[in-house]
Design an enzyme around this catalytic site. Structure first.
Site, PDB file in Angstrom:
ATOM      1  N   GLY A   8      74.175 -28.930  90.276  1.00 13.90           N
ATOM      2  CA  GLY A   8      72.754 -28.839  89.968  1.00 13.90           C
ATOM      3  C   GLY A   8      72.137 -30.220  89.899  1.00 13.90           C
ATOM      4  O   GLY A   8      71.209 -30.475  89.135  1.00 13.90           O
ATOM      5  N   GLY A  11      68.265 -30.651  90.270  1.00 16.85           N
ATOM      6  CA  GLY A  11      67.392 -30.005  89.307  1.00 16.85           C
ATOM      7  C   GLY A  11      66.877 -31.029  88.311  1.00 16.85           C
ATOM      8  O   GLY A  11      67.235 -32.208  88.353  1.00 16.85           O
ATOM      9  N   MET A  13      67.402 -31.454  85.007  1.00 20.02           N
ATOM     10  CA  MET A  13      68.426 -32.057  84.161  1.00 20.02           C
ATOM     11  C   MET A  13      69.405 -32.880  84.980  1.00 20.02           C
ATOM     12  O   MET A  13      69.868 -33.934  84.538  1.00 20.02           O
ATOM     13  CB  MET A  13      69.176 -30.971  83.381  1.00 20.02           C
ATOM     14  CG  MET A  13      68.346 -30.327  82.289  1.00 20.02           C
ATOM     15  SD  MET A  13      67.671 -31.495  81.093  1.00 20.02           S
ATOM     16  CE  MET A  13      69.146 -32.272  80.492  1.00 20.02           C
ATOM     17  N   CYS A  85      76.905 -26.330  80.854  1.00 23.48           N
ATOM     18  CA  CYS A  85      75.562 -26.402  80.266  1.00 23.48           C
ATOM     19  C   CYS A  85      74.660 -25.294  80.790  1.00 23.48           C
ATOM     20  O   CYS A  85      73.505 -25.183  80.363  1.00 23.48           O
ATOM     21  CB  CYS A  85      74.920 -27.752  80.578  1.00 23.48           C
ATOM     22  SG  CYS A  85      75.934 -29.172  80.167  1.00 23.48           S
ATOM     23  N   ASN A 111      73.664 -25.918  72.562  1.00 17.82           N
ATOM     24  CA  ASN A 111      72.745 -27.053  72.652  1.00 17.82           C
ATOM     25  C   ASN A 111      73.576 -28.316  72.801  1.00 17.82           C
ATOM     26  O   ASN A 111      74.487 -28.554  72.020  1.00 17.82           O
ATOM     27  CB  ASN A 111      71.871 -27.122  71.392  1.00 17.82           C
ATOM     28  CG  ASN A 111      70.754 -28.142  71.502  1.00 17.82           C
ATOM     29  OD1 ASN A 111      70.994 -29.322  71.741  1.00 17.82           O
ATOM     30  ND2 ASN A 111      69.528 -27.689  71.325  1.00 17.82           N
ATOM     31  N   HIS A 143      58.915 -23.930  70.553  1.00 19.36           N
ATOM     32  CA  HIS A 143      59.149 -24.349  71.937  1.00 19.36           C
ATOM     33  C   HIS A 143      57.878 -24.173  72.764  1.00 19.36           C
ATOM     34  O   HIS A 143      56.905 -23.566  72.315  1.00 19.36           O
ATOM     35  CB  HIS A 143      60.297 -23.538  72.566  1.00 19.36           C
ATOM     36  CG  HIS A 143      61.651 -23.956  72.093  1.00 19.36           C
ATOM     37  ND1 HIS A 143      62.229 -23.436  70.948  1.00 19.36           N
ATOM     38  CD2 HIS A 143      62.543 -24.846  72.598  1.00 19.36           C
ATOM     39  CE1 HIS A 143      63.415 -23.985  70.772  1.00 19.36           C
ATOM     40  NE2 HIS A 143      63.635 -24.839  71.755  1.00 19.36           N
ATOM     41  N   HIS A 144      57.923 -24.665  73.985  1.00 16.62           N
ATOM     42  CA  HIS A 144      56.790 -24.594  74.912  1.00 16.62           C
ATOM     43  C   HIS A 144      56.480 -23.148  75.297  1.00 16.62           C
ATOM     44  O   HIS A 144      57.293 -22.236  75.096  1.00 16.62           O
ATOM     45  CB  HIS A 144      57.097 -25.417  76.169  1.00 16.62           C
ATOM     46  CG  HIS A 144      58.405 -25.047  76.806  1.00 16.62           C
ATOM     47  ND1 HIS A 144      58.538 -23.998  77.690  1.00 16.62           N
ATOM     48  CD2 HIS A 144      59.647 -25.582  76.659  1.00 16.62           C
ATOM     49  CE1 HIS A 144      59.801 -23.905  78.082  1.00 16.62           C
ATOM     50  NE2 HIS A 144      60.499 -24.842  77.477  1.00 16.62           N
ATOM     51  N   LYS A 147      58.890 -20.801  77.649  1.00 19.88           N
ATOM     52  CA  LYS A 147      60.230 -20.378  77.264  1.00 19.88           C
ATOM     53  C   LYS A 147      60.280 -18.856  77.130  1.00 19.88           C
ATOM     54  O   LYS A 147      59.419 -18.251  76.476  1.00 19.88           O
ATOM     55  CB  LYS A 147      60.647 -21.038  75.945  1.00 19.88           C
ATOM     56  CG  LYS A 147      62.100 -20.767  75.559  1.00 19.88           C
ATOM     57  CD  LYS A 147      62.514 -21.624  74.380  1.00 19.88           C
ATOM     58  CE  LYS A 147      63.944 -21.350  73.957  1.00 19.88           C
ATOM     59  NZ  LYS A 147      64.916 -21.641  75.041  1.00 19.88           N
ATOM     60  N   THR A 154      69.487 -22.110  70.262  1.00 19.07           N
ATOM     61  CA  THR A 154      69.797 -23.140  69.269  1.00 19.07           C
ATOM     62  C   THR A 154      69.552 -22.632  67.856  1.00 19.07           C
ATOM     63  O   THR A 154      70.337 -22.886  66.941  1.00 19.07           O
ATOM     64  CB  THR A 154      68.959 -24.397  69.530  1.00 19.07           C
ATOM     65  OG1 THR A 154      69.277 -24.909  70.824  1.00 19.07           O
ATOM     66  CG2 THR A 154      69.242 -25.467  68.491  1.00 19.07           C
TER      67      THR A 154
END
Length: 251
Positions: A8, A11, A13, A85, A111, A143-144, A147, A154
């Site tokens: 990934g 991406g 991350m 992850c 997390n 969170h945003h 989500k 978490t």
């Protein structure tokens, strides 16, 4: 020098990890895996692990769960540890990861933040003292607005870490609007807020008689998760087969 395959890699991350490792003298990405080849990296990028002919000490997986079986097959064949992850794994895939850990080291955490995982240890220590003192426990996570899941993984992991100390005797309460009733003593309340571009905020409240103690963690960027994944990769390289999590890294 820890050699990493980044699954990934193109991406969000994957690119954060790529940039961080450019400044790291103790680890580097030797190959990337991604179906998107639009981004040019300083390392070769393959469409799948089946095509990858470069050996590494560990795989960091921040890709979707679609290629999970290929990841497991590669890890078993090459005996390459995995820092897992990827979110949204099915129950069957989680079981498969656990089975794989009998042959190769696998690290999975809800997390990857070093701060959140340190917070879990602090919460367990606090719980041992405060619950016997009659303190109630509440968790508020923010969170945003994009989500999808609520409460966050978490928040549940924080609740689980607390409940371990309580011998898993406490129930989780997500919505008190459905029933008009007094709060139960043996419950952990979990509330979810969704709005704007909040990266992640978790607050754990211990509310007692005439006093309140609060633990809070705020994520200002996704870089904290990337840093945790890198630390996990360095830790996992060369480890014996087994199932690991971030508590082993910070321990």
């Amino acid at each position: 020098m820890t050699k990493i395959i980044m699954r990934g890699c193109n991406g969000k991350m994957g690119q954060v990890i790529t940039e961080l490792l450019k400044e790291d003298e103790n680890a580097k990405i030797v190959a990337g895996i991604d179906i998107n080849h639009a981004i040019k990296n300083d390392y070769p990028v393959f469409t799948s692990l089946k095509e990858c002919n470069i050996s590494a000490d560990v795989i960091i997986d921040f890709a979707s769960s679609k290629g999970f079986d290929d990841l497991i097959d590669y890890a078993n064949e090459k005996k390459t540890p995995i820092v897992l992850c990827t979110t949204g794994l099915s129950e069957e895939q989680i079981i498969l990861a656990q089975e794989t850990s009998k042959n190769v080291a696998v690290l999975k955490s809800a997390n990857m933040s070093l701060g959140i995982n340190t917070l879990m240890k602090l919460l367990q220590a606090a719980t041992q003292v405060l619950v016997d003192g009659g303190f109630d426990i509440e968790i508020v996570e923010k969170h945003h607005n994009q989500k999808l899941d609520a409460p966050s993984g978490t928040a549940l992991a924080l609740a689980d870490s607390i409940n371990e100390v309580l011998n898993n005797e406490y129930a989780y309460q997500y919505d008190r609007s459905k029933e008009l009733a007094k709060r139960e003593k043996k419950e952990i309340g979990i509330s979810a807020v969704r709005g704007g571009t909040i990266v992640g905020e978790h607050e754990v409240i211990f509310a007692g008689t005439d006093e309140v103690i609060e633990f809070k963690h705020t994520a200002y960027s996704k870089a904290i998760f990337a840093k945790g994944a890198i630390q996990a990769a360095k830790f996992l390289a060369g480890k014996e087969p087994g199932m690991y999590d971030m508590s082993h890294v910070i321990g």
